[in-house]
Motif scaffolding. Structure first.
Motif, short mmCIF file in Angstrom:
data_model
loop_
_atom_site.label_atom_id
_atom_site.label_comp_id
_atom_site.label_asym_id
_atom_site.label_seq_id
_atom_site.Cartn_x
_atom_site.Cartn_y
_atom_site.Cartn_z
N GLY A 101 -57.82 -75.15 -28.55
CA GLY A 101 -56.78 -76.05 -29.03
C GLY A 101 -56.34 -75.84 -30.46
N LEU A 102 -56.43 -74.59 -30.96
CA LEU A 102 -55.98 -74.26 -32.31
C LEU A 102 -55.02 -73.08 -32.26
CD1 LEU A 102 -59.41 -74.39 -34.20
CD2 LEU A 102 -57.62 -76.15 -34.22
N PRO A 103 -54.05 -73.01 -33.18
CA PRO A 103 -53.19 -71.82 -33.26
C PRO A 103 -54.06 -70.60 -33.57
CG PRO A 103 -52.34 -73.60 -34.65
CD PRO A 103 -53.72 -74.00 -34.23
N ALA A 104 -53.84 -69.50 -32.88
CA ALA A 104 -54.69 -68.32 -33.09
C ALA A 104 -53.93 -67.06 -32.75
CB ALA A 104 -55.95 -68.41 -32.23
N LYS A 105 -54.35 -65.97 -33.37
CA LYS A 105 -53.84 -64.65 -32.99
C LYS A 105 -55.00 -63.67 -32.99
CE LYS A 105 -50.97 -61.66 -31.63
NZ LYS A 105 -52.06 -61.24 -30.70
N SER A 106 -55.09 -62.92 -31.92
CA SER A 106 -56.16 -61.93 -31.77
C SER A 106 -55.61 -60.52 -31.90
CB SER A 106 -56.83 -62.09 -30.40
OG SER A 106 -55.90 -61.82 -29.37
N GLY A 152 -60.60 -58.80 -33.96
CA GLY A 152 -60.33 -59.89 -34.89
C GLY A 152 -59.64 -61.07 -34.23
N ILE A 153 -59.90 -62.26 -34.74
CA ILE A 153 -59.15 -63.47 -34.38
C ILE A 153 -58.87 -64.23 -35.67
CG2 ILE A 153 -59.06 -65.62 -33.07
CD1 ILE A 153 -61.16 -64.49 -31.17
N LEU A 154 -57.62 -64.51 -35.93
CA LEU A 154 -57.23 -65.39 -37.03
C LEU A 154 -56.86 -66.73 -36.42
CD1 LEU A 154 -54.80 -64.63 -39.95
CD2 LEU A 154 -54.53 -66.70 -38.60
N THR A 155 -57.49 -67.80 -36.92
CA THR A 155 -57.13 -69.13 -36.46
C THR A 155 -57.22 -70.09 -37.63
OG1 THR A 155 -57.51 -70.81 -34.75
CG2 THR A 155 -59.45 -69.71 -35.63
N LEU A 156 -56.96 -71.37 -37.40
CA LEU A 156 -56.88 -72.32 -38.50
C LEU A 156 -56.98 -73.74 -37.98
CD1 LEU A 156 -53.55 -73.58 -38.62
CD2 LEU A 156 -53.37 -71.09 -38.55
N ILE A 157 -57.46 -74.61 -38.85
CA ILE A 157 -57.40 -76.05 -38.61
C ILE A 157 -56.23 -76.56 -39.44
CG2 ILE A 157 -58.63 -78.24 -38.77
CD1 ILE A 157 -61.24 -76.59 -38.78
N GLY A 173 -53.67 -77.99 -41.88
CA GLY A 173 -53.82 -78.85 -43.03
C GLY A 173 -55.22 -78.90 -43.60
N ALA A 174 -56.07 -77.94 -43.24
CA ALA A 174 -57.46 -78.05 -43.68
C ALA A 174 -58.14 -76.72 -43.97
CB ALA A 174 -58.28 -78.82 -42.64
N ILE A 175 -58.24 -75.82 -42.98
CA ILE A 175 -59.17 -74.68 -43.09
C ILE A 175 -58.57 -73.44 -42.43
CG2 ILE A 175 -61.44 -73.82 -42.31
CD1 ILE A 175 -62.38 -76.78 -42.48
N GLY A 176 -58.77 -72.29 -43.06
CA GLY A 176 -58.46 -71.00 -42.46
C GLY A 176 -59.73 -70.38 -41.90
N ILE A 177 -59.62 -69.69 -40.77
CA ILE A 177 -60.80 -69.14 -40.09
C ILE A 177 -60.52 -67.69 -39.69
CG2 ILE A 177 -62.37 -69.37 -38.12
CD1 ILE A 177 -61.48 -72.33 -37.93
N GLY A 178 -61.48 -66.82 -40.00
CA GLY A 178 -61.44 -65.44 -39.55
C GLY A 178 -62.67 -65.11 -38.74
N VAL A 179 -62.48 -64.43 -37.62
CA VAL A 179 -63.58 -64.04 -36.73
C VAL A 179 -63.42 -62.56 -36.40
CG1 VAL A 179 -64.60 -64.38 -34.43
CG2 VAL A 179 -63.75 -66.35 -35.72
N VAL A 180 -64.54 -61.85 -36.25
CA VAL A 180 -64.50 -60.50 -35.72
C VAL A 180 -65.63 -60.32 -34.72
CG1 VAL A 180 -65.92 -59.46 -37.55
CG2 VAL A 180 -64.31 -58.04 -36.26
N GLY A 181 -65.29 -59.68 -33.60
CA GLY A 181 -66.26 -59.32 -32.56
C GLY A 181 -65.61 -58.26 -31.70
N PRO A 182 -65.83 -56.97 -31.97
CA PRO A 182 -65.09 -55.89 -31.31
C PRO A 182 -65.23 -55.79 -29.80
CG PRO A 182 -66.07 -55.10 -33.33
CD PRO A 182 -66.65 -56.47 -33.08
N ALA A 183 -66.28 -56.37 -29.22
CA ALA A 183 -66.41 -56.35 -27.76
C ALA A 183 -65.38 -57.29 -27.16
CB ALA A 183 -67.81 -56.76 -27.34
N LEU A 184 -64.49 -56.76 -26.31
CA LEU A 184 -63.36 -57.52 -25.78
C LEU A 184 -63.58 -57.94 -24.33
CD1 LEU A 184 -60.43 -55.26 -27.09
CD2 LEU A 184 -61.62 -57.10 -28.30
N ASN A 185 -62.93 -59.04 -23.95
CA ASN A 185 -62.90 -59.44 -22.55
C ASN A 185 -61.74 -58.75 -21.84
OD1 ASN A 185 -60.57 -60.91 -23.21
ND2 ASN A 185 -61.68 -62.85 -23.38
#
Length: 317
Positions: A264-269, A274-279, A281-293
């Motif tokens: 339930g958050l805006p995201a781009k993979s 990599g996944i960039l997402t955010l909360i 008005g509050a927080i920026g979030i970066g994730v990395v996990g090269p194994a893909l579905n």
């Protein structure tokens, strides 16, 4: 201006992130590192890392946060923002649509089947190629310089660079993207040299970043184009709202609806993991996990974000 601090918004977040990263790493064995771009096959299948950043620059992280990877499709959000700033909405959305496709990110099926023959949205490959053709500059070199400077500004990191090895790997394994570009050229969507447009597209996909960079870029989007740490308005609010709308509807390829329900958050993979997402008005979030579905998203990264969202009730819906 007073903002809510990360640790006030998300109590016990350090402990929880460490626990969830260890749990979600177990999913990595069920995924596959992208190999259709040969250089990406070198990614560490077992890596998983996350950085979260608030408006004060306070960070919380866990896992393999030193991993360097290329933006790949995450860059499409920012090339769209640059094209909107260069041209305005009317010109951009004359070349590309606003709807999800339900197809894979590299499909060209609907280009011929659905009139008027423009890409459905800016976050599929055909759409991002069309958007890349709209980036302004007095020369090809100037356009590439503008792209890199814009990404550096969004990440607040002047050391960002194009990864030459990944760029060359994409360039030499891009028959499908090249086919899409020639189709778009034939339809009048591309007005410039196919090679020049693809050069811009491959270059912005090949920018090296860390999860900290993603978190900083996500923070900029979370505050609608204003960098809350410096107070500078870098991108018009309207254009960021457009970009975040696409992230919700199209940002996780043809698993975007599932991600909206489960996270339930805006995201781009991106296919580098990599996944960039955010909360908002509050927080920026970066994730990395090269194994893909099977959809091209980080298998462990998606599960990690689902745990985070559910535990703190973060869904914007």
């Amino acid at each position: 201006m007073s903002y809510i601090k990360l640790h006030d918004r998300l109590p016990n977040i350090e402990h929880n992130l460490q626990m969830w990263v260890e749990q979600c790493k177990q999913q990595c064995h069920g995924g596959k590192v992208a190999s259709y771009i040969p250089e990406l096959a070198k990614g560490n299948k077992q890596a998983l890392g996350i950085v979260m950043m608030d408006a004060y620059g306070e960070q919380c992280s866990a896992g393999d946060i030193q991993t360097v990877f290329t933006l790949q499709s995450i860059s499409k959000v920012f090339s769209l923002l640059l094209a909107l700033m260069d041209n305005g909405e009317e010109i951009v959305f004359h070349k590309v649509g606003m709807e999800p496709t339900g197809d894979s990110f590299n499909s060209m099926l609907k280009l011929e089947l659905v009139q008027p023959g423009i890409p459905f949205n800016p976050l599929i490959n055909a759409g991002a190629i069309a958007v890349s053709s709209l980036i302004q500059g007095s020369s090809q070199k100037h356009k590439l310089e503008r792209v890199l400077q814009f990404f550096r500004k969004c990440a607040h990191n002047d050391s960002l660079q194009f990864n030459e090895q990944v760029y060359q790997s994409e360039l030499h394994s891009a028959d499908l993207n090249r086919s899409m570009a020639y189709f778009l050229k034939d339809n009048g969507v591309l007005e410039h040299s196919v090679d020049d447009v693809l050069d811009i597209y491959f270059r912005h996909c090949s920018i090296d970043v860390s999860v900290k960079d993603l978190a900083r870029m996500g923070l900029l989007l979370a505050y609608n184009g204003t960098d809350p740490i410096t107070g500078e308005q870098l991108i018009p609010k309207r254009y960021v709202q457009i970009a975040k709308s696409f992230m919700v509807t199209c940002g996780m390829y043809n698993a975007s609806g599932q991600f909206a329900i489960q996270v339930g958050l805006p995201a781009k993979s991106g296919v580098s993991g990599g996944i960039l997402t955010l909360i908002p008005g509050a927080i920026g979030i970066g994730v990395v996990g090269p194994a893909l579905n099977s959809k091209g998203n980080s298998i462990a990264g998606v599960e990690l974000l689902e745990k985070l969202s559910n535990a703190y009730d973060l869904s914007m819906f």
